[in-house]
Design a protein around this motif. Structure first.
Motif, PDB file in Angstrom:
ATOM      1  N   ARG A 113       0.839  -1.198   0.000  1.00 51.95           N
ATOM      2  CA  ARG A 113       0.000   0.000   0.000  1.00 51.95           C
ATOM      3  C   ARG A 113       0.872   1.245   0.000  1.00 51.95           C
ATOM      4  NH1 ARG A 113      -4.211   1.418   4.687  1.00 51.95           N
ATOM      5  NH2 ARG A 113      -2.270   1.399   5.845  1.00 51.95           N
ATOM      6  N   LEU A 133       2.009   1.904  -3.451  1.00 52.75           N
ATOM      7  CA  LEU A 133       0.966   2.301  -4.393  1.00 52.75           C
ATOM      8  C   LEU A 133       0.564   3.773  -4.248  1.00 52.75           C
ATOM      9  CD1 LEU A 133      -1.517  -0.720  -4.278  1.00 52.75           C
ATOM     10  CD2 LEU A 133      -0.262   0.084  -6.277  1.00 52.75           C
ATOM     11  N   ILE A 134       0.647   4.284  -3.048  1.00 53.67           N
ATOM     12  CA  ILE A 134       0.104   5.612  -2.770  1.00 53.67           C
ATOM     13  C   ILE A 134       0.753   6.723  -3.588  1.00 53.67           C
ATOM     14  CG2 ILE A 134      -0.091   7.357  -0.939  1.00 53.67           C
ATOM     15  CD1 ILE A 134      -0.927   4.987   0.878  1.00 53.67           C
ATOM     16  N   LEU A 150      -6.718   8.919   3.004  1.00 53.87           N
ATOM     17  CA  LEU A 150      -7.257   8.293   1.790  1.00 53.87           C
ATOM     18  C   LEU A 150      -8.764   8.527   1.674  1.00 53.87           C
ATOM     19  CD1 LEU A 150      -5.228   4.961   1.669  1.00 53.87           C
ATOM     20  CD2 LEU A 150      -5.015   6.927   0.140  1.00 53.87           C
ATOM     21  N   LEU A 156      -5.283  -0.779  -4.937  1.00 57.23           N
ATOM     22  CA  LEU A 156      -5.341  -0.337  -3.549  1.00 57.23           C
ATOM     23  C   LEU A 156      -6.450  -1.069  -2.794  1.00 57.23           C
ATOM     24  CD1 LEU A 156      -4.105   1.564  -1.473  1.00 57.23           C
ATOM     25  CD2 LEU A 156      -5.744   3.304  -2.198  1.00 57.23           C
ATOM     26  N   THR A 178      -5.283  -4.521  -2.100  1.00 56.36           N
ATOM     27  CA  THR A 178      -4.284  -4.490  -1.037  1.00 56.36           C
ATOM     28  C   THR A 178      -4.946  -4.311   0.321  1.00 56.36           C
ATOM     29  OG1 THR A 178      -2.628  -3.607  -2.541  1.00 56.36           O
ATOM     30  CG2 THR A 178      -2.234  -3.271  -0.195  1.00 56.36           C
ATOM     31  N   GLU A 179      -5.948  -3.450   0.384  1.00 54.48           N
ATOM     32  CA  GLU A 179      -6.670  -3.243   1.650  1.00 54.48           C
ATOM     33  C   GLU A 179      -7.323  -4.545   2.114  1.00 54.48           C
ATOM     34  OE1 GLU A 179      -6.604  -0.544   3.603  1.00 54.48           O
ATOM     35  OE2 GLU A 179      -5.345   0.480   2.146  1.00 54.48           O
TER      36      GLU A 179
END
Length: 193
Positions: free
Chosen positions: A50, A53-54, A102, A128, A131-132
């Motif tokens: 994560r 990715l951000i 987010l 995302l 991933t969460e």
């Protein structure tokens, strides 16, 4: 000579019985601790995914939402906090800060329909979201292993062995206070340009 061997033989038998009881318990504590560490590594793996990715997500949004710099700054700050967190407790606090940032970003995204339609942005949001989900599973697996380990450390005779060999209870990955409340999202002041 037989008088001396009798008590020594009894002591040897008692020591062997104690070894037969303690060695398997010690080994189970070592195994359980290794399982906790392995599950924590999986949590860290998903947090890292994560974290990686951000920046791509933020760059996608920057082109559409140049005036939303405070939200982008809060995401960068929360991401930095996540990168510096070391313990499960620190990472839980950083995780909550990142979740809040987010959430605010998603409100901004609602104000930019072209951004929502952008293929790169959609792909990043899908990654995302995946991933969460993986992170939620990894945290649950970690907490289950911590529970098992902590039970072994607290129960008899594990508590004796844990005390002798320095096994300590592990921290759960907990959300910070107030995180049980869903963030409020207000679309009344859309700020569209």
């Amino acid at each position: 000579m037989k008088k001396v061997l009798g008590p020594i033989g009894i002591i040897i038998i008692i020591l062997e019985l104690l070894a037969l009881l303690f060695i398997p318990k010690y080994n189970s504590l070592v195994t359980a601790e290794e399982s906790v560490d392995s599950k924590w590594a999986q949590v860290e793996n998903q947090l890292q995914r994560r974290y990686d990715l951000i920046p791509n997500l933020v760059e996608s949004v920057k082109g559409y939402a140049k005036h939303e710099q405070d939200i982008i700054a809060s995401i960068s700050e929360a991401r930095s906090q996540m990168g510096n967190a070391r313990s499960p407790e620190e990472q839980a606090v950083a995780n909550d800060a990142l979740n809040g940032a987010l959430s605010r970003l998603l409100v901004v995204v609602e104000n930019y329909p072209n951004l929502k339609a952008d293929a790169n942005f959609r792909q990043l949001m899908d990654e995302l979201a995946g991933t969460e989900n993986r992170l939620a599973v990894a945290r649950e697996d970690y907490n289950n292993e911590v529970q098992t380990f902590n039970k072994n450390v607290k129960r008899f005779p594990g508590n004796l062995i844990a005390g002798m060999f320095g096994f300590e209870q592990k921290e759960y990955f907990k959300a910070t206070a107030g995180s049980e409340k869903a963030p409020s999202i207000d679309f009344s002041n859309s700020g569209k340009q």
